[in-house]
Design a protein around this motif. Structure first.
Motif, PDB file in Angstrom:
ATOM      1  N   UNK A 198       0.858  -1.195   0.000  1.00 49.16           N
ATOM      2  CA  UNK A 198       0.000   0.000   0.000  1.00 49.16           C
ATOM      3  C   UNK A 198       0.892   1.243   0.000  1.00 49.16           C
ATOM      4  N   UNK A 199       0.498   2.236  -0.789  1.00 50.63           N
ATOM      5  CA  UNK A 199       1.217   3.519  -0.802  1.00 50.63           C
ATOM      6  C   UNK A 199       0.284   4.530  -0.136  1.00 50.63           C
ATOM      7  N   UNK A 200       0.874   5.415   0.647  1.00 53.43           N
ATOM      8  CA  UNK A 200       0.046   6.408   1.328  1.00 53.43           C
ATOM      9  C   UNK A 200       0.253   7.798   0.730  1.00 53.43           C
ATOM     10  N   UNK A 201      -0.763   8.618   0.860  1.00 50.54           N
ATOM     11  CA  UNK A 201      -0.620  10.032   0.491  1.00 50.54           C
ATOM     12  C   UNK A 201      -0.955  10.841   1.734  1.00 50.54           C
ATOM     13  N   UNK A 202      -0.231  11.943   1.931  1.00 47.21           N
ATOM     14  CA  UNK A 202      -0.473  12.764   3.124  1.00 47.21           C
ATOM     15  C   UNK A 202      -1.646  13.700   2.822  1.00 47.21           C
ATOM     16  N   UNK A 203      -2.833  13.261   3.168  1.00 42.98           N
ATOM     17  CA  UNK A 203      -4.057  13.965   2.777  1.00 42.98           C
ATOM     18  C   UNK A 203      -4.436  13.517   1.372  1.00 42.98           C
ATOM     19  N   UNK A 204      -5.705  13.741   0.957  1.00 36.79           N
ATOM     20  CA  UNK A 204      -6.115  13.323  -0.397  1.00 36.79           C
ATOM     21  C   UNK A 204      -5.232  13.972  -1.456  1.00 36.79           C
ATOM     22  N   UNK A 205      -4.804  13.176  -2.429  1.00 34.78           N
ATOM     23  CA  UNK A 205      -3.850  13.670  -3.425  1.00 34.78           C
ATOM     24  C   UNK A 205      -4.404  14.872  -4.198  1.00 34.78           C
ATOM     25  N   UNK A 206      -5.683  14.801  -4.525  1.00 31.64           N
ATOM     26  CA  UNK A 206      -6.323  15.978  -5.129  1.00 31.64           C
ATOM     27  C   UNK A 206      -7.741  16.087  -4.574  1.00 31.64           C
TER      28      UNK A 206
END
Ligand code: SF4
Length: 280
Positions: free
Chosen positions: A32-40
């Protein structure tokens, strides 16, 4: 019926770049890859990313030992250190235009200037910029807030990249009464400026205007405000499903514009739906 689509509608350079990085990584990585907050700020795109195991988190700890993508809005400086402590590999997709604002804030803070950010204090980009000047910036978005500020000997002003030129001009005028040594950096991004101008041009000449974009997208909300000021019959929608074709009864000229986080396929869906009603 004529349909006019504003130039520069949809994804901006920074959003395209962040998404490209995310899709490339998702193609290579099994975990799983995470994004810090929704990417867009677009629910439909976020749900497609989730299908590829690209998941948004709100705190660094949730991404411990994994890869974390930083979205185009950027992050406060201390988060990079927190990521390091949590053994997180960062894929930094901070938009270069935002990075320029962060670096300006840091440079002038280090030189002893009081940083002032013109923008929304709750927007992640502004929170991020403030984090590059030790969270000491004054953040203002109206004249009343400027009036409440003390006189400042050395002031450096930057802008959230998506504010309107009107807001910048009005506030910077007042800020000049609050300091004798003021450095002004109008950091509104070119993509925002062109999109706002193109949308205003279309809104002036049509009878109805459709603004497409996430309800939480700050630049889409601003586009809607601009369009509404020129064309009272303006609506803001997220997807074609929300479009009620009745609103176009008896109307010949329809304008369309879209915020920086709106994908082309959503814009095309809207165009097709109106075209099927009889547009060219
Ligand atoms: S709106 Fe401008 S500054 Fe913001 S991400 Fe897009 S290109 Fe970058």
């Amino acid at each position: 019926m004529n349909i006019y689509v504003a130039k520069n509608s949809g994804f901006c350079f920074g959003v395209k770049r962040a998404l490209k990085k995310a899709y490339e990584l998702a193609g290579q990585e099994k975990n799983i890859i995470y994004t810090y907050g929704p990417l867009i700020h677009n629910k439909q795109v976020i749900s497609k990313l989730e299908d590829l195991d690209v998941i948004s988190v709100d705190s660094i700890e949730e991404a411990k030992g994994s890869t974390l993508i930083i979205r185009s809005h950027g992050i406060p400086l201390n988060i990079y250190e927190d990521a390091d402590k949590n053994n997180i590999e960062i894929l930094d997709a901070t938009c270069p235009f935002v990075r320029r604002v962060q670096e300006t804030a840091k440079e002038y803070y280090d030189k002893g200037y009081q940083i002032v950010i013109i923008g929304n204090p709750e927007h992640p980009e502004v929170i991020g910029i403030n984090g590059w000047c030790n969270n000491k910036a004054y953040i203002v978005e109206n004249i009343d807030q400027v009036n409440d500020m003390p006189f400042i000997n050395k002031m450096c002003v930057v802008a959230q990249t998506t504010i309107t030129f009107e807001k910048w001009n009005n506030i910077i005028k007042e800020l000049n009464n609050k300091s004798d040594d003021i450095r002004e950096f109008n950091t509104i991004c070119v993509a925002t400026k062109s999109r706002q101008e193109a949308s205003a041009e279309i809104a002036k000449k049509v009878e109805a205007m459709v603004v497409i974009g996430g309800y939480h997208s700050s630049n889409t909300q601003k586009l809607y405000k601009i369009c509404k000021s020129y064309c009272d019959n303006s609506i803001h929608i997220e997807t074609a499903d929300e479009l009620l074709l009745d609103m176009f009864e008896g109307i010949n000229d329809i304008g369309i514009t879209a915020g920086a986080s709106t994908p082309d396929w959503i814009i095309n869906d809207v165009i097709k739906k109106i075209e099927n009603k009889g547009g060219d």
